[in-house]
Design an enzyme around this catalytic site. Structure first.
Site: not given
Ligand code: ADP
Ligand code: F6P
Length: 354
Positions: A24, A75, A106, A130, A132, A173, A248
């Site tokens: 936006r 992808r 990246d 993530d 990352d 992650g 658990r």
């Protein structure tokens, strides 16, 4: 300076809450500056196939508050090939796209760098839950995802406390433990397991025993998926076997990738979106946006990608040769600071989660 007539905007890689706010902001900022905007659907796949539509101001109405990405994501391995790139360039020619804002992680930035090298100036915006991407303190989507994890762990804690159990929780992650670290610290978890710090399973088990002896009833262990998908189920069984505490396992997975973006994600998405367009129109391409110590800035893509490799210890032979000694020193200092931040967070979780 190049005069832009029409830019493209795309989202690519894993979707992240706040991507819509960025789309936006990019769209409205470009239109405000008299430049047309082409929405490229399904990331680089849409750029190859020509899945493209012109956007008006109203096309980005009512999306700032939605998770996912209204441009859809993908992808696209074909984009990494020479043929894929040629098709993408042909699409840009056909639709008169003379610059692109690419929103993603990246991998998306590598694609943006390649496009820039082929004559289509690009600016990247970091968006992935993530967090990352080493060159930025925060990526779009991280805050929303981590808040969701916190809420879910809080719920688990209620039932953990009632039954005096242990819950091992695996969070997303792939290459970075940020979601695990931040959520573990914010929920008072007993322990955290992340790829950045070597795990001592016996230490964690002993800690659970020790804190139970001190009267603790809830034991939350947050694990980042980056340590491998087999780790958590096996560790859950080991905890139960060796402590006698019922354990658990829960894997949160994609559930935390959706949802209404938080204030923080909407703000950085909007600020980065606006600034990305300004940078592009000022002739600054092959850059990515970043947040550093509260400021929205930009940085050269190649520098950002190499910094990322250095931080993740994935530097390729000769990768540093494009940089001056001074730049390398600055990168090393930056990585050392980030490593220290992770360590310090890890230690706090250990020290306080008793
Ligand atoms: P993210 O952007 O979240 O890291 P990916 O790694 O899946 O997600 O990358 C998104 C897309 O970017 C890929 O599907 C591909 O089209 C493109 N891409 C990834 N790596 C490269 C690369 N090395 N060169 C060119 N394009 C790439
Ligand atoms: O977007 C990042 C991420 O959610 C990672 O945390 C996770 O490993 C990966 O994407 C999952 O990818 P996919 O959506 O292809 O299953």
């Amino acid at each position: 300076m190049k005069k832009f007539r029409r830019i493209g905007v795309l989202t690519s890689g894993g979707d992240a809450p706040g991507m819509n706010a960025a789309v936006r902001a990019v769209t409205r900022e470009a239109l405000y500056r008299g430049v047309e905007v082409m929405a490229i659907y399904r990331g680089y796949s849409g750029l190859i196939s020509g899945d493209i539509k012109q956007f008006s101001i109203r096309d980005v109405s009512n999306i700032i508050n939605h998770g996912g990405t209204m441009l859809y994501s993908d992808r696209c391995p074909e984009f990494k090939t020479a043929e894929g790139m040629q098709k993408a360039i042909a699409t840009c020619d056909k639709f008169l796209i003379d610059g692109i804002v690419a929103i993603g992680g990246d991998g998306t930035f590598r694609g943006a760098r390649d496009l820039t090298l082929h004559g289509i100036p690009c600016v990247g915006i970091p968006a992935t839950i993530d967090n990352d991407i080493a060159s930025t303190d925060f990526t779009i989507g991280f805050d929303t995802a981590t808040n969701t994890v916190v809420e879910m762990i809080d719920r688990l804690r209620d039932t953990c406390e009632s039954h005096a159990r242990c819950n091992v929780v695996e969070v997303m992650g792939r290459g970075a433990g940020d979601i695990a670290l931040h959520s573990a610290l914010a929920t008072g978890a007993t322990a955290v397991v992340v790829p950045e710090v070597p795990t001592d399973e016996n230490y964690i088990i002993e800690k659970i025993r020790r804190s139970r002896a001190m009267g603790k009833r809830n034991f939350i262990v947050v694990v980042s998926e980056g340590v491998g998908s087999d780790f958590s189920p096996a560790f859950t069984e080991k905890i139960e076997r060796e402590t006698g505490i019922e354990a658990r396992f829960a894997r949160f997975a994609h559930v935390v990738r959706g949802g209404i973006p938080t204030l923080r994600d909407r703000l950085i998405a909007t600020q980065m979106g606006q600034k990305a367009v300004v940078e592009l129109f000022n002739g600054n391409s092959n850059i990515v946006m970043r947040e550093r110590k509260g400021h929205i800035l930009s940085i050269d893509i190649d520098y950002a990608l190499t910094l990322d490799h250095m931080y993740k210890k994935k530097l390729k032979d000769g990768e540093l040769s494009a940089f001056s000694d001074e730049q390398i020193k600055t990168m090393e200092a930056y990585c050392a600071e980030k490593t220290e931040e992770v360590r310090s967070m890890y230690n706090s979780i250990d020290q306080l989660g008793l």
